[in-house]
Motif scaffolding. Structure first.
Motif, mmCIF file in Angstrom:
data_model
loop_
_atom_site.group_PDB
_atom_site.id
_atom_site.type_symbol
_atom_site.label_atom_id
_atom_site.label_comp_id
_atom_site.label_asym_id
_atom_site.label_seq_id
_atom_site.Cartn_x
_atom_site.Cartn_y
_atom_site.Cartn_z
ATOM 1 N N GLY A 283 4.019 5.694 -3.401
ATOM 2 C CA GLY A 283 3.434 6.280 -2.194
ATOM 3 C C GLY A 283 3.371 5.364 -1.000
ATOM 4 O O GLY A 283 2.634 5.618 -0.056
ATOM 5 N N MET A 284 4.171 4.298 -1.018
ATOM 6 C CA MET A 284 4.088 3.298 0.038
ATOM 7 C C MET A 284 5.273 3.385 0.992
ATOM 8 O O MET A 284 6.390 3.729 0.605
ATOM 9 C CB MET A 284 4.028 1.901 -0.568
ATOM 10 N N ILE A 285 4.985 3.031 2.227
ATOM 11 C CA ILE A 285 5.990 2.928 3.278
ATOM 12 C C ILE A 285 6.012 1.469 3.732
ATOM 13 O O ILE A 285 4.966 0.840 3.880
ATOM 14 C CB ILE A 285 5.616 3.820 4.486
ATOM 15 N N SER A 286 7.204 0.923 3.930
ATOM 16 C CA SER A 286 7.290 -0.422 4.509
ATOM 17 C C SER A 286 8.033 -0.336 5.835
ATOM 18 O O SER A 286 8.934 0.490 6.009
ATOM 19 C CB SER A 286 8.007 -1.393 3.568
ATOM 20 N N LEU A 287 7.631 -1.194 6.764
ATOM 21 C CA LEU A 287 8.221 -1.237 8.099
ATOM 22 C C LEU A 287 8.442 -2.694 8.475
ATOM 23 O O LEU A 287 7.546 -3.522 8.320
ATOM 24 C CB LEU A 287 7.283 -0.602 9.133
ATOM 25 N N THR A 288 9.631 -3.006 8.970
ATOM 26 C CA THR A 288 9.909 -4.342 9.490
ATOM 27 C C THR A 288 10.392 -4.200 10.920
ATOM 28 O O THR A 288 11.376 -3.504 11.187
ATOM 29 C CB THR A 288 10.980 -5.070 8.659
ATOM 30 N N PHE A 289 9.687 -4.864 11.838
ATOM 31 C CA PHE A 289 9.952 -4.708 13.262
ATOM 32 C C PHE A 289 10.798 -5.861 13.803
ATOM 33 O O PHE A 289 11.071 -6.837 13.112
ATOM 34 C CB PHE A 289 8.636 -4.598 14.026
ATOM 35 N N SER A 290 11.179 -5.743 15.055
ATOM 36 C CA SER A 290 12.039 -6.741 15.692
ATOM 37 C C SER A 290 11.375 -8.100 15.787
ATOM 38 O O SER A 290 12.051 -9.120 15.906
ATOM 39 C CB SER A 290 12.440 -6.257 17.093
ATOM 40 N N CYS A 291 10.054 -8.142 15.714
ATOM 41 C CA CYS A 291 9.339 -9.422 15.721
ATOM 42 C C CYS A 291 9.302 -10.037 14.335
ATOM 43 O O CYS A 291 8.678 -11.083 14.124
ATOM 44 C CB CYS A 291 7.915 -9.229 16.238
ATOM 45 N N ASP A 292 9.968 -9.412 13.383
ATOM 46 C CA ASP A 292 10.064 -9.842 11.988
ATOM 47 C C ASP A 292 8.728 -9.751 11.263
ATOM 48 O O ASP A 292 8.513 -10.426 10.264
ATOM 49 C CB ASP A 292 10.620 -11.268 11.872
ATOM 50 N N GLY A 293 7.846 -8.922 11.755
ATOM 51 C CA GLY A 293 6.611 -8.637 11.043
ATOM 52 C C GLY A 293 6.799 -7.419 10.157
ATOM 53 O O GLY A 293 7.437 -6.443 10.560
ATOM 54 N N SER A 294 6.262 -7.476 8.951
ATOM 55 C CA SER A 294 6.406 -6.375 8.002
ATOM 56 C C SER A 294 5.053 -5.762 7.694
ATOM 57 O O SER A 294 4.041 -6.464 7.621
ATOM 58 C CB SER A 294 7.054 -6.866 6.697
ATOM 59 N N HIS A 295 5.038 -4.439 7.525
ATOM 60 C CA HIS A 295 3.827 -3.705 7.178
ATOM 61 C C HIS A 295 4.101 -2.888 5.928
ATOM 62 O O HIS A 295 5.176 -2.291 5.775
ATOM 63 C CB HIS A 295 3.425 -2.756 8.312
ATOM 64 N N TYR A 296 3.116 -2.854 5.027
ATOM 65 C CA TYR A 296 3.176 -2.013 3.834
ATOM 66 C C TYR A 296 1.912 -1.164 3.832
ATOM 67 O O TYR A 296 0.801 -1.699 3.905
ATOM 68 C CB TYR A 296 3.235 -2.871 2.565
ATOM 69 N N MET A 297 2.068 0.154 3.755
ATOM 70 C CA MET A 297 0.905 1.019 3.862
ATOM 71 C C MET A 297 1.144 2.322 3.118
ATOM 72 O O MET A 297 2.295 2.746 2.910
ATOM 73 C CB MET A 297 0.590 1.318 5.328
ATOM 74 N N PRO A 298 0.069 2.999 2.712
ATOM 75 C CA PRO A 298 0.199 4.314 2.097
ATOM 76 C C PRO A 298 0.805 5.314 3.077
ATOM 77 O O PRO A 298 0.570 5.231 4.287
ATOM 78 C CB PRO A 298 -1.246 4.685 1.739
ATOM 79 N N TYR A 299 1.558 6.256 2.558
ATOM 80 C CA TYR A 299 2.278 7.200 3.413
ATOM 81 C C TYR A 299 1.332 7.986 4.310
ATOM 82 O O TYR A 299 1.642 8.273 5.467
ATOM 83 C CB TYR A 299 3.100 8.170 2.545
ATOM 84 N N ASP A 300 0.137 8.369 3.770
ATOM 85 C CA ASP A 300 -0.764 9.196 4.567
ATOM 86 C C ASP A 300 -1.358 8.402 5.732
ATOM 87 O O ASP A 300 -1.556 8.944 6.824
ATOM 88 C CB ASP A 300 -1.866 9.801 3.696
ATOM 89 N N GLU A 301 -1.611 7.117 5.501
ATOM 90 C CA GLU A 301 -2.097 6.284 6.601
ATOM 91 C C GLU A 301 -1.010 6.094 7.645
ATOM 92 O O GLU A 301 -1.274 6.089 8.853
ATOM 93 C CB GLU A 301 -2.565 4.927 6.072
ATOM 94 N N PHE A 302 0.224 5.946 7.179
ATOM 95 C CA PHE A 302 1.357 5.817 8.107
ATOM 96 C C PHE A 302 1.464 7.046 8.999
ATOM 97 O O PHE A 302 1.692 6.934 10.206
ATOM 98 C CB PHE A 302 2.643 5.615 7.310
ATOM 99 N N LEU A 303 1.287 8.227 8.424
ATOM 100 C CA LEU A 303 1.432 9.459 9.200
ATOM 101 C C LEU A 303 0.301 9.657 10.195
ATOM 102 O O LEU A 303 0.442 10.434 11.146
ATOM 103 C CB LEU A 303 1.517 10.661 8.251
ATOM 104 N N LEU A 304 -0.815 8.974 10.007
ATOM 105 C CA LEU A 304 -1.923 9.078 10.952
ATOM 106 C C LEU A 304 -1.690 8.257 12.218
ATOM 107 O O LEU A 304 -2.377 8.459 13.223
ATOM 108 C CB LEU A 304 -3.228 8.622 10.284
#
Length: 311
Positions: A283-304
């Motif tokens: 149930g996790m989503i990961s995101l890596t941005f151009s600043c090379d920072g990564s986020h891992y979060m539950p899908y429902d929190e991501f959608l909020l």
């Protein structure tokens, strides 16, 4: 009960300590009368070796860490260790508790270059401390008694390369091949995730590719390049598969998740999404941005979170 990796390590160490503490203390008592005599110590440890479960080597050292007998192992004596200075090894630098028993933190062994740990038992004669009885353990030979930990389900942020973060405001996103065909590429990935048995997908927006894993062949990944993600015929290769009932991410939210990722990719020319992943089971989503920072979060929190939150 949900275990963290630290909980699992603690439980594993507790189980091992309970298993070896008493027999090691008993063996240390037999070393008292033989202390200082190499041959007698070798004989005592050889006789007691089988009483220490999962042990790979036994030896005695002075309080200064100098070995005063041979290594005793399953194959007999290893004489080359006599006189060895172990004072700089990790387990000799840890403080032995007042009750006289220490199970060290894991370390990489010098000879085998493998994860190992050592138990130290204080050897005493009346009130005098003579030294230590040491017992080495190869982690490969230890039973796993604790539950496998689970990844935490809360939002985590991990910083990446400091050099990239320092230059982030001097860069601008350049459209990748996938960016020019993003609607179609994400529609294909939605079909694969919801209808074709794909349970994990890593999307590399900047390099125009995706890596996928399927429930029918979970140990092998497959790479979909830009050409593949431009051709809906790729969906014919993967047979229809019911959406897993035990998936944490609901099937109907996959489209919204991908659409939000698309917004994060295109909303800002400086801070933009470089890569993302979905795993429908944890149930996790990961995101890596151009600043090379990564986020891992539950899908429902991501959608909020909308794009204004990120930028």
């Amino acid at each position: 009960m949900t275990y963290s990796w630290k909980d699992s390590i603690y439980q594993q160490r507790e189980d091992l300590a309970q298993l070896i503490r008493e027999p090691l203390a008993q063996l240390a008592e037999t070393c008292t009368t033989a202390w200082g005599d190499r041959e007698q110590l070798n004989a005592a440890l050889t006789q007691g070796f089988a009483s220490i479960p999962h042990c790979t080597a036994l030896y005695c050292v002075t309080t200064d860490g100098v070995q005063i007998c041979d290594n005793i192992g399953a194959n007999g004596l290893a004489q080359e260790h006599f006189g060895r200075d172990r004072s700089q090894r990790p387990y000799m630098k840890e403080a032995v508790p007042a009750w006289g028993f220490l199970l060290s933190d894991a370390y990489i062994s010098l000879l085998g270059h493998r994860p190992s740990l050592t138990a130290l038992q204080v050897v005493r004669a009346d009130s005098d401390m003579l030294g230590y009885l040491g017992a080495d353990f190869d982690l490969r030979g230890l039973p796993v008694t604790s539950a496998l930990y689970e990844e935490p389900g809360y939002w985590r942020q991990i910083k990446g390369d400091a050099a990239i973060r320092g230059m982030v405001f001097q860069q601008t996103r350049i459209d990748s091949l996938m960016d020019g065909n993003l609607d179609q590429a994400l529609s294909i990935l939605e079909e694969l995730l919801t209808q074709r048995g794909v349970f994990q997908c890593q999307i590399h927006f900047s390099s125009s590719q995706a890596t996928i894993w399927t429930v029918d062949d979970p140990f092998r990944y497959r790479i979909l390049d830009h050409e593949t993600l431009s051709d809906p015929d790729i969906c014919l290769v993967y047979p229809s598969s019911p959406y897993p009932q035990d998936a944490t991410i609901p099937q109907h939210t996959i489209e919204q998740i991908l659409a939000t990722m698309q917004s994060l990719r295109l909303a800002d020319p400086t801070i933009y999404l470089r890569a993302a992943s979905i795993n429908i089971f944890n149930g996790m989503i990961s995101l890596t941005f151009s600043c090379d920072g990564s986020h891992y979060m539950p899908y429902d929190e991501f959608l909020l979170k909308n794009t204004s939150f990120w930028f």
